[in-house]
Design an enzyme around this catalytic site. Structure first.
Site, PDB file in Angstrom:
ATOM      1  N   LYS A 133      50.072  45.899  41.480  1.00 19.00           N
ATOM      2  CA  LYS A 133      50.314  46.594  41.271  1.00 19.00           C
ATOM      3  C   LYS A 133      51.987  47.092  42.464  1.00 19.00           C
ATOM      4  O   LYS A 133      52.677  47.858  41.601  1.00 19.00           O
ATOM      5  CB  LYS A 133      49.848  47.830  40.949  1.00 19.00           C
TER       6      LYS A 133
ATOM      7  N   GLU B 207      45.761  39.717  49.499  1.00 21.43           N
ATOM      8  CA  GLU B 207      45.365  38.415  49.340  1.00 21.43           C
ATOM      9  C   GLU B 207      46.794  36.933  48.449  1.00 21.43           C
ATOM     10  O   GLU B 207      47.452  36.286  48.146  1.00 21.43           O
ATOM     11  CB  GLU B 207      44.835  38.080  48.583  1.00 21.43           C
TER      12      GLU B 207
ATOM     13  N   GLY C 137      42.167  49.012  38.018  1.00 16.87           N
ATOM     14  CA  GLY C 137      42.345  47.680  38.280  1.00 16.87           C
ATOM     15  C   GLY C 137      40.938  46.945  37.466  1.00 16.87           C
ATOM     16  O   GLY C 137      41.194  46.092  36.485  1.00 16.87           O
ATOM     17  N   ARG C 138      40.171  47.458  37.475  1.00 16.67           N
ATOM     18  CA  ARG C 138      38.803  46.548  36.612  1.00 16.67           C
ATOM     19  C   ARG C 138      38.310  46.001  35.316  1.00 16.67           C
ATOM     20  O   ARG C 138      37.484  46.229  34.478  1.00 16.67           O
ATOM     21  CB  ARG C 138      37.345  47.070  37.357  1.00 16.67           C
TER      22      ARG C 138
ATOM     23  N   GLU D 262      31.854  48.256  41.803  1.00 17.70           N
ATOM     24  CA  GLU D 262      33.024  49.057  42.506  1.00 17.70           C
ATOM     25  C   GLU D 262      33.284  50.292  41.937  1.00 17.70           C
ATOM     26  O   GLU D 262      33.706  51.580  42.235  1.00 17.70           O
ATOM     27  CB  GLU D 262      33.687  47.535  42.302  1.00 17.70           C
TER      28      GLU D 262
ATOM     29  N   HIS E 232      15.981  27.729  34.884  1.00 20.08           N
ATOM     30  CA  HIS E 232      15.678  26.611  35.655  1.00 20.08           C
ATOM     31  C   HIS E 232      15.847  27.168  37.331  1.00 20.08           C
ATOM     32  O   HIS E 232      15.891  26.016  37.995  1.00 20.08           O
ATOM     33  CB  HIS E 232      16.148  25.233  35.844  1.00 20.08           C
TER      34      HIS E 232
ATOM     35  N   LYS F 221      40.021  46.501  54.791  1.00 20.37           N
ATOM     36  CA  LYS F 221      41.517  45.536  54.502  1.00 20.37           C
ATOM     37  C   LYS F 221      41.967  46.059  56.215  1.00 20.37           C
ATOM     38  O   LYS F 221      43.146  45.289  56.343  1.00 20.37           O
ATOM     39  CB  LYS F 221      41.935  46.483  52.980  1.00 20.37           C
TER      40      LYS F 221
END
Length: 545
Positions: free
Chosen positions: A209, A215, A269-270, A355, A386, A514
């Protein structure tokens, strides 16, 4: 219309639930089924091609009545209206929460500040349709005239987890384009992806955005530098697209205006995969399938908004989650999809749930005196059987679990699908019923074990059972059913947040790390370290020596 501010523990329903829990907490699911022959039907909801069977939960009719009463006392229905009406329910950031508008149809009535959002959303959909169609068909090519073969999505968080999960889930419907996802700032990860690509046939989609996320920007700059090792800057525009609002930064990067897709601040965002953030999804499966994904989510939106609380899939799942979290003290929930295609679903839900509802301050800014949030984890069945099922079956922790399965496989291999689904049904039955000691002893005696050997071995083979599960049985995995499934969990998150009296749609908890990382980065580059605790300083000095 602001969200209600109601401490759930001060409601009458909460007090009655506490007393009810004391009466029910030691009751076995075996007994509950014996007492009510119609229990399975009573605690099931059939909707479209979904069946939710929640009868294997430690509840009775009184439990659900009290949980619905709690929902009403906490103002859930009022909050739902604010949610769908575009009120700024993300109050700490002053934003509406309208990801539902991204999958709306004309006339659905999603407005913000008096403006119908459909026109704006529709324009972006048409842009995505045109762009993806030209890339898939080969009409739009790279700088040497070759058709694109690979797409690299560069983003992190919601700009990565949603597109990754959906493209993996819908691999059956994919076209010839190969999808790659570059998220972690780990250089080894970045260069490993670049190593196998051809710059003449690779398209990069940068999703950020602000176009400043550390990153994402670092990875995008590395990708552009790699690209420029093979050609000139004038060709960047043909190979890079951006989903962002920062037009100045995008222009400096070299991306052509027609390759820029907008984002909106009323979408977290999520919850953004339905927007242009899902451009990589659209490129992978084509616009028609992407449109069907939206349609499935839209159907779930309408169900959530209109169904009575007791027949409402997201509401029921949200209420059950609170029941275990706040009365039984369960801290985690497992999500077990019996489809390898859904192997990224638990990771996607981790961000969505943790979040959103990982908050310790209520809507009045006071520390909450009760548990919020749940830890989400899981893996596909039968692999998970398993791995960690030993702990669920015979461990000391109560772990409610969602089992997600499909009536029909995609390739039609009945032999494999029957084996898969036999495990699906068997596990929830085993978790519910367990195996008491008298059955264990009978089995061992039938095998010739007796005396001290029988006494010694029997305790290790006992399964207490009484482990709660929800079963979601869906017709088949398709874009429509996946869209509905994702929206189901989105709305469950909303229900939980309302009942816990927290703000689900900000994420201030990601900011502190951050800020410190930016400070430490400068120190690493200068080899001069400022003030840190003794442990951090030692680690930095060891790293830098």
């Amino acid at each position: 219309m602001p969200l209600p501010r109601i401490n759930p523990t001060r409601t009458g329903a909460w007090e009655r639930l506490g007393a009810h829990y004391q009466q029910l907490k030691d009751k076995s699911l075996r007994d509950l089924f014996s007492e009510d022959p119609e229990r399975a039907e009573r605690f099931s909801i059939e909707w479209n091609s979904f069946l939710l069977d929640y009868s294997k939960n430690r509840i009775d009719a009184g439990t659900m009545e009290l949980l619905e009463e709690l929902a009403r006392e906490c103002g859930l229905e009022q909050a739902m209206e604010a949610y769908f009406s575009g009120e700024p329910i993300n109050e700490t950031e002053g934003r509406a929460v309208l990801h539902m508008a991204l999958r709306a149809e004309a006339g659905d009535g999603f407005h913000l500040d008096g403006v119908d959002l459909y026109g704006e959303v529709s324009r972006v959909r048409k842009q995505m349709q045109a762009f993806s169609g030209e890339i898939i068909s080969g009409k739009r090519t790279g700088y040497t005239g070759k058709a694109f073969t690979d797409v690299v999505n560069i983003g992190i968080g919601g700009s990565d987890l949603g597109p990754v999960m959906v493209t993996e889930a819908l691999k059956y419907y994919r076209n010839h384009l190969r999808l790659h996802f570059m998220s972690n700032v780990d250089g080894d990860h970045v260069h490993d992806i670049l190593h196998g690509l051809n710059p003449e046939t690779t398209l990069f989609v940068i999703v950020s955005k602000s176009f400043t996320t550390q990153e994402t920007l670092s990875n995008a700059l590395t990708a552009r530098a790699w690209f420029l090792q093979h050609t000139s800057h004038e060709n960047v525009g043909a190979h890079f697209a951006a989903v962002s609002t920062n037009t100045d930064k995008i222009g400096e990067f070299g991306i052509a205006p027609e390759n820029v897709f907008p984002m909106w601040d009323w979408v977290g965002g999520r919850f953004s995969l339905w927007s242009a953030v899902g451009l990589s999804i659209c490129l992978s499966i084509g616009y028609e399938h992407f449109s069907n994904l939206l349609r499935g989510a839209r159907d779930m939106d309408r169900h959530f908004r209109s169904a009575p609380l007791g027949e409402n899939l997201p509401v029921v799942l949200g209420l059950l989650s609170l029941w275990y979290n706040n009365f039984f003290g369960a801290e985690t929930e497992a999500v077990i999809p019996y489809s390898q295609y859904l192997h990224r679903l638990p990771a996607y839900l981790q961000q969505g749930v943790m979040e959103s509802n990982g908050k310790s301050v209520d809507r009045d800014g006071h520390r909450v005196p009760y548990q919020t949030g749940t830890i989400i984890w899981g893996e596909p069945g039968t692999n998970s059987q398993h791995a960690f099922f030993q702990l669920i079956h015979q461990g000391t922790k109560l772990i409610p679990a969602d089992f997600i399965g499909f009536r029909h496989s995609l390739f039609g291999d009945l032999e494999h699908h029957h084996k898969l689904m036999a495990n699906f049904f068997a596990q929830t039955e085993a978790l519910m019923n367990g195996k008491p000691e008298d059955e264990v002893r009978q089995e061992l005696q039938a095998r010739g074990v007796s005396g001290p050997a029988l006494d010694r071995l029997a305790p290790f083979k006992v399964f207490e059972g009484n482990n709660p599960t929800n079963t979601l049985l869906i017709d088949r995995l398709s874009p429509e059913t996946l869209g509905a499934l994702i929206a189901l969990y989105e709305h469950k998150i909303f229900v939980q947040g309302i009942l816990w009296n927290i703000f689900s749609y900000d994420q201030w908890g990601v900011e502190l790390g951050k800020e410190l990382a930016n400070t430490i980065l400068r120190e690493l580059e200068d080899s001069k370290f400022g003030r840190h605790d003794a442990s951090t300083l030692q680690l930095l000095q060891y790293f830098n020596r």
